[in-house]
Scaffold this active site. Structure first.
Site, short mmCIF file in Angstrom:
data_model
loop_
_atom_site.label_atom_id
_atom_site.label_comp_id
_atom_site.label_asym_id
_atom_site.label_seq_id
_atom_site.Cartn_x
_atom_site.Cartn_y
_atom_site.Cartn_z
N GLU A 142 0.86 -1.20 0.01
CA GLU A 142 0.00 0.05 0.02
C GLU A 142 0.81 1.30 0.03
O GLU A 142 0.25 2.23 -0.10
CB GLU A 142 -0.95 0.09 1.17
N GLU A 184 6.78 -21.74 8.17
CA GLU A 184 7.33 -20.98 9.33
C GLU A 184 8.55 -21.66 10.18
O GLU A 184 9.03 -20.89 11.10
CB GLU A 184 6.13 -20.44 10.33
#
Length: 313
Positions: free
Chosen positions: A95, A126
Site C-alpha cells: 500500500e 514458518e
C-alpha cells in the site's frame, strides 16, 4: 506405551507460557450467547489493543526515527513474517506506492512460504529458520536497510533466523511481538512487544495480535513518510493517480491546499505530469514547473521547505 517426544514436550511448555495462547475462564459460554452479546464481548476485547500499542510508544518512535534515517540514505524497509504476521507486512508494503508514491522496492514484504502463502497456508514454512535469511541475501540486504520481524508468539523460527541474518549484514533490526521477553525481541535492536493477552478465541492470533501488528506497521510507514515530506497539512501529496478516484482526489487535494478552482488545479496537474506536490508548489508560489521541480529537489522533496524557499526569492 509410546515414548514421549522431548521436542513436543518442550513446545507444549513454551505454548503454555505465552499469553497469546492462554485460555480464560470467562469464555466458556461463547457458543451459547446471542449475536449481539458476541459482538459486544469481542469489541470489548479489541478495545484493549490501542492501549497496548500506546504502551510501546517510545520503542515505536525509535523505530520510526531509525527507518527514516535509513530511508534518507537510500535504504529499504523489509518486513518478514509467517501466516497472519507475514500478510500484515505484505499488505503494508503493497500500500505504500499508491499512498506515498514510493518505488515498490522501498518497502518490501517477505512471507514464509512465498507468494502462495499470502492466500493459503504453506505447511511448515514458518519453521524454516534459514529461508528468510536466504531471501534477504537475494535482495542484496545492506547496512542501509531496516528489517522488521513480525511474530505474535515472538519465537517463529523463520523470523528469528531472518533477524539474525539481518544483524550479520549490519541492518537495523526491529521486532514486533505480542508477548513480553520474546525471542525475536532479544535478537532485534528495537523490540516492540505489544502485549495483547489471551485472544477472544484462544490462540487465534489473527485477532488482537494481528490488529496490534497492523496498527504498529501503519505507524512505522506512515510516520516515516510524514518525516520524509510525503504529506502536507496532513494530506497525501505524493499519491499516484492510478485510477479515476485517485485522479479526482489529486484535483481535490490541489484545490483544497491552494484555494484554486477545479479547472486551474487540473491544468496545473497536467503541467506537473500528475504530481500533486509539484502542482501545489507551482500554484502556491507562481513558479514554473522547472523552477518548482528544482526547489523540491533542493528541499529533499519536503513541500513546506520548498514553498518557503521560493517565497523568499
Amino acid at each position: 506405551m509410546p515414548t514421549e517426544d522431548p521436542r513436543l514436550t518442550a513446545l507444549l511448555d513454551v505454548l503454555s507460557s505465552l499469553g497469546t495462547e492462554a485460555s480464560t475462564t470467562d469464555r466458556g459460554d461463547l457458543d451459547l450467547l446471542d449475536t449481539s452479546d458476541l459482538v459486544h464481548r469481542m469489541n470489548d476485547e479489541d478495545r484493549r489493543v490501542p492501549d497496548a500499542v500506546a504502551a510501546r510508544s517510545a520503542e515505536i518512535a525509535a523505530a520510526v526515527d531509525g527507518i527514516t534515517e535509513r530511508f534518507r540514505r537510500g535504504g529499504r524497509l523489509i518486513y518478514i513474517g509467517a501466516g497472519t504476521a507475514g500478510r500484515v507486512g505484505v499488505l503494508d508494503a503493497s500500500e505504500c506506492p499508491p499512498t506515498f508514491g514510493t518505488d515498490p522496492s522501498m518497502v518490501i514484504g517477505l512471507i514464509a512460504g512465498g507468494e502462495p502463502a499470502i492466500r493459503s497456508a504453506v505447511e511448515n514454512a514458518e519453521d524454516d529458520a534459514d529461508a528468510a535469511g536466504d531471501s534477504l541475501r537475494e535482495l542484496g540486504l545492506s547496512a542501509l536497510d531496516t528489517v522488521v520481524g513480525i511474530s505474535a508468539s515472538g519465537r517463529t523460527p523463520y523470523v528469528v533466523g531472518g533477524l539474525h541474518a539481518a544483524r550479520e549484514q549490519g541492518a537495523l533490526t526491529i521486532a514486533i511481538a505480542s508477548n513480553a521477553a520474546s525471542e525475536i525481541g532479544a535478537v532485534a535492536d528495537i523490540a516492540i512487544e505489544v502485549v495483547t493477552g489471551p485472544e477472544f478465541i484462544s490462540g487465534s492470533t489473527r485477532l488482537k495480535s494481528g490488529t496490534a501488528q497492523k496498527l504498529v506497521v501503519n505507524m512505522l510507514t506512515t510516520l516515516s513518510m510524514i518525516k520524509l515530506g510525503k504529506t502536507y497539512h496532513g494530506v497525501m501529496v505524493d499519491l499516484l493517480a492510478t485510477n479515476e478516484k485517485l485522479h479526482a482526489r489529486s484535483i481535490r487535494t490541489v484545490t483544497e491546499l491552494t484555494g484554486t478552482d477545479v479547472a486551474t488545479a487540473a491544468r496545473a496537474l497536467a503541467d506537473a505530469d500528475g504530481s500533486v506536490k509539484l502542482a501545489i508548489l507551482m500554484l502556491s508560489t507562481g513558479s514554473s514547473a522547472d523552477a518548482a521541480s528544482d526547489a523540491l529537489r533542493d528541499a529533499d522533496g519536503i513541500l513546506r521547505m520548498a514553498i518557503d524557499a521560493l517565497n523568499r526569492n
